[in-house]
Write an enzyme that holds these catalytic residues in place. Sequence first.
Site, mmCIF file in Angstrom:
data_model
loop_
_atom_site.group_PDB
_atom_site.id
_atom_site.type_symbol
_atom_site.label_atom_id
_atom_site.label_comp_id
_atom_site.label_asym_id
_atom_site.label_seq_id
_atom_site.Cartn_x
_atom_site.Cartn_y
_atom_site.Cartn_z
ATOM 1 N N CYS A 95 -20.530 13.611 16.915
ATOM 2 C CA CYS A 95 -19.543 12.882 17.702
ATOM 3 C C CYS A 95 -18.366 13.814 17.923
ATOM 4 C CB CYS A 95 -19.095 11.597 17.028
ATOM 5 S SG CYS A 95 -18.012 10.609 18.119
ATOM 6 N N CYS A 213 -19.411 15.931 25.544
ATOM 7 C CA CYS A 213 -19.663 14.649 24.862
ATOM 8 C C CYS A 213 -21.146 14.570 24.553
ATOM 9 C CB CYS A 213 -19.255 13.488 25.766
ATOM 10 S SG CYS A 213 -19.691 11.853 25.119
#
Length: 272
Positions: A95, A213
């Site tokens: 993440c 991302c």
Amino acid sequence: MSTPDIACEAVPAPKQSGLSRIGLIVPSSNTTMETELPELFRRQTEATGHKYTFHSARAGMKNVNKEELLAMVGKAADCAAAVSDADVDAIAYACLVAVMAQGTNAHVGSEATIAQAAEDNGHPAAVTSSAGALVRTLQEMGVEKVAMVTPYMKPLTQMVREYIEGAGITVLDAVSLEVADNLAVGCLDPQNLPEIARNLKRDGADAIVLSACVQMPSLPAVQAVEDELGLPVITAATATAYEILKSLGHAPAITGAGSLLSGAGVKVPAQI
């Protein structure tokens, strides 16, 4: 009548020759990292014969905002201990923005926390994070200037920009797709990325970060954008894969995912 003894496995199965176990720590709403990484490593297996299995732990996060991201950070050590029960060879904290939300170079502390949790659980493993992998890979490539695409709202994109610039890399342009719901991020169409990349302000760029991302799908577009624009293209996912392979001592041999993972070496264009 006596009950027969039932043998229960108290420890992970012994590791097999030619097989590596990879642990992932992902947000609970992530739907992309557990598809893109296995696909990348399937291609690695196809080229080398070495096999990889994936074992995940999930930390609660639904919306990509600073509050939920910081809450997720507090769960990383527990997730690391849980996934290390599988006696994995490497752990990836997948993440990017949860780490970057903590400030410049936060990946160093996050990776140390995860490594310590795995070691304390009796199963030490090599550790990387998507945040650390992205900046270290750019640095290793000799990249000084990048243009990037993110799915985040503008304030989070700015935070990512500042994090990368804190590592000594200038961000020439950063597109925000402004999708707050993490499940919706995972549904974005990677076939839209080539057009977005064409419109980036990339004069003077050494590379393109096509997805800053791990939840925004990008793998189907990486090679196409690199071929069209003539710049190295990396993503949070490809950088993470690269560092996992390095930690295992395996030379990249992955096709169709950009020069970083091809094994041919990345050539950063000389600036005139």
